[in-house]
Design a protein around this motif. Structure first.
Motif, PDB file in Angstrom:
ATOM      1  N   ASN A 165       0.826  -1.203   0.000  1.00 26.50           N
ATOM      2  CA  ASN A 165       0.000   0.000   0.000  1.00 26.50           C
ATOM      3  C   ASN A 165       0.861   1.252   0.000  1.00 26.50           C
ATOM      4  O   ASN A 165       0.371   2.346  -0.281  1.00 26.50           O
ATOM      5  N   MET A 166       2.144   1.097   0.336  1.00 25.53           N
ATOM      6  CA  MET A 166       3.084   2.220   0.310  1.00 25.53           C
ATOM      7  C   MET A 166       3.588   2.421  -1.123  1.00 25.53           C
ATOM      8  O   MET A 166       4.119   1.486  -1.721  1.00 25.53           O
ATOM      9  N   PRO A 167       3.440   3.620  -1.676  1.00 22.72           N
ATOM     10  CA  PRO A 167       3.981   3.868  -3.023  1.00 22.72           C
ATOM     11  C   PRO A 167       5.483   3.561  -3.099  1.00 22.72           C
ATOM     12  O   PRO A 167       5.973   3.067  -4.126  1.00 22.72           O
ATOM     13  N   GLU A 175       0.596   8.607   4.333  1.00 25.72           N
ATOM     14  CA  GLU A 175      -0.353   7.867   5.163  1.00 25.72           C
ATOM     15  C   GLU A 175      -0.592   8.539   6.516  1.00 25.72           C
ATOM     16  O   GLU A 175      -1.603   8.291   7.177  1.00 25.72           O
ATOM     17  N   ASN A 176       0.332   9.411   6.926  1.00 27.23           N
ATOM     18  CA  ASN A 176       0.165  10.133   8.190  1.00 27.23           C
ATOM     19  C   ASN A 176      -0.365  11.548   8.018  1.00 27.23           C
ATOM     20  O   ASN A 176      -0.889  12.137   8.959  1.00 27.23           O
ATOM     21  N   LEU A 203       1.814   2.510  16.172  1.00 27.43           N
ATOM     22  CA  LEU A 203       0.768   2.804  15.191  1.00 27.43           C
ATOM     23  C   LEU A 203       0.326   4.258  15.318  1.00 27.43           C
ATOM     24  O   LEU A 203      -0.075   4.686  16.403  1.00 27.43           O
ATOM     25  N   PRO A 204       0.375   5.008  14.234  1.00 23.26           N
ATOM     26  CA  PRO A 204      -0.053   6.412  14.299  1.00 23.26           C
ATOM     27  C   PRO A 204      -1.527   6.573  14.686  1.00 23.26           C
ATOM     28  O   PRO A 204      -1.932   7.628  15.156  1.00 23.26           O
ATOM     29  N   SER A 205      -2.297   5.511  14.491  1.00 24.99           N
ATOM     30  CA  SER A 205      -3.731   5.565  14.818  1.00 24.99           C
ATOM     31  C   SER A 205      -4.017   5.207  16.275  1.00 24.99           C
ATOM     32  O   SER A 205      -5.148   5.367  16.738  1.00 24.99           O
ATOM     33  N   PHE A 257      -3.657  12.242  11.344  1.00 20.73           N
ATOM     34  CA  PHE A 257      -2.819  13.415  11.593  1.00 20.73           C
ATOM     35  C   PHE A 257      -3.212  14.101  12.905  1.00 20.73           C
ATOM     36  O   PHE A 257      -2.345  14.443  13.725  1.00 20.73           O
ATOM     37  N   GLU A 258      -4.493  14.291  13.122  1.00 25.39           N
ATOM     38  CA  GLU A 258      -4.953  14.940  14.354  1.00 25.39           C
ATOM     39  C   GLU A 258      -4.629  14.097  15.571  1.00 25.39           C
ATOM     40  O   GLU A 258      -4.294  14.628  16.635  1.00 25.39           O
TER      41      GLU A 258
END
Length: 359
Positions: A128-130, A210-211, A318-320, A218-219
């Protein structure tokens, strides 16, 4: 005299190119022509690196600027093809995993020009990462694959590329880090400039799509950084993409987070070396922190630099994750026996040059 056309376009590639281009020039047996795609076009992300790292100026600049992946890659492909037809090089050389890398490899492959890929074999195993797609395609098009680690060779062999010319030369970023950390830069001036104390601040960068493209993620990252900043000062050099988001959300004045413009490579090295901890989604900073003795929390679900996760030097978060700040606040610096041979001996550029000249 061998003629090499080198395609670069983004900040990490300028850093990687610096030691290699110098060795090429010193050999007096390689005529290197540099093409700058203009993928990174902001002066703070481009011009300063050519000046500071003493890279010779590109003979060509495509000035493609920012656009969607397809549009940007298409413009580069068109421009690079015309230059290849005009210059007729013996080899095309690309670095890493950007759209500039992919475009250069595609253009050369259509013209049957042998491709040299430096930093080959890296895999995050997330298509999923370009960047993952770019590096896989580039490796499969390349004849010469210079890897930074032994694990990278294993990845290439698993994909059936064992018949190519594969050499583990080590990491050219290690060459660059070793060279430029020696440049005279008074750390006291940097500490005073940002009102920080040695090993008493966190350095943070954020730029991956993705971030930044997902507003919810992001928030969430900003909320967690705010909670961390209640306990530790954060220095946050802003990528242009990230700056727009921060300005739009009107959060430039968060207490104890110092948002600053992008800094040059040498200043960034010193900021990394003197930080208590790094928080980043950058691939390069994960390694540079290791070279310089500063651990990192990586705001991604996976990384190309698995060896640093395996030994516990860096940690994925995980950023989420809603309250990842708690993990970072609980972070304890550990004494590690850093295995410098992960990334070679700091002579990758010399080995690359010698191998090319032997062909």
């Amino acid at each position: 005299m061998k003629k090499i056309l080198t395609v670069i376009g983004a900040r990490p590639q300028f850093i990687k190119a610096a030691p290699v281009s110098k060795v090429f020039e010193k050999s007096k047996k390689i005529n290197e022509i540099i093409v700058h795609t203009g993928q990174h076009y902001d002066a703070a992300m481009s011009d300063i690196f050519f000046q500071e790292l003493k890279i010779k100026q590109p003979l060509y600049n495509l000035e493609v600027g920012s656009a969607s992946h397809g549009e940007q890659t298409g413009k580069m492909l068109n421009g690079i093809e015309k230059i290849l037809i005009k210059e007729k090089p013996d080899f095309l050389l690309v670095y890493g995993d950007t759209n500039s890398t992919l475009a250069g490899a595609l253009a050369a492959s259509k013209l049957n020009i042998p491709i040299i890929h430096i930093e080959a074999g890296l895999r995050s195993f997330n298509r999923n990462m370009p960047e993952e797609v770019n590096r896989i395609v580039t490796d499969h098009l390349s004849e010469y694959l210079f890897t930074p680690t032994e694990d990278a060779i294993k990845n290439l062999n698993r994909e059936g590329l064992g018949n190519r010319k594969i050499v583990n030369v080590g990491d050219v970023m290690y060459d660059a880090c070793n060279e430029f950390i020696q440049e005279k830069y008074i750390i006291d001036d940097i500490l005073k400039k940002y009102s920080i104390k040695e090993k008493n601040y966190i350095l943070c960068t954020l730029h991956r799509a993705e971030n930044t493209d997902n507003l919810e993620i992001f928030e969430n990252i900003i909320r967690n950084l705010f909670n961390i900043s209640k306990h530790k000062k954060i220095i946050f050099p802003m990528h242009p993409r990230t700056r727009k988001l921060i300005e739009n959300k009107n959060i430039l004045n968060l207490s104890n987070i110092l948002f600053i413009n992008p800094v040059g490579y040498i200043e960034m090295l010193h900021l990394m070396r003197n930080a208590n901890l790094i928080i980043t989604d950058s691939g390069g900073m994960q390694k540079e922190g290791y070279f310089l003795g500063t651990q990192a929390y990586v705001l991604r679900s996976e990384t190309e630099w698995l060896e640093l996760i395996k030994i516990g030097w860096n940690r994925l978060v995980l950023p989420s994750e809603s309250e990842f700040y708690k993990k970072i606040l609980d972070f304890k610096i550990e004494a590690f026996n850093r295995e410098e041979n992960f990334y070679g001996d700091g002579n990758a550029a010399k080995k690359i040059c010698e191998f090319i000249l032997s062909q």
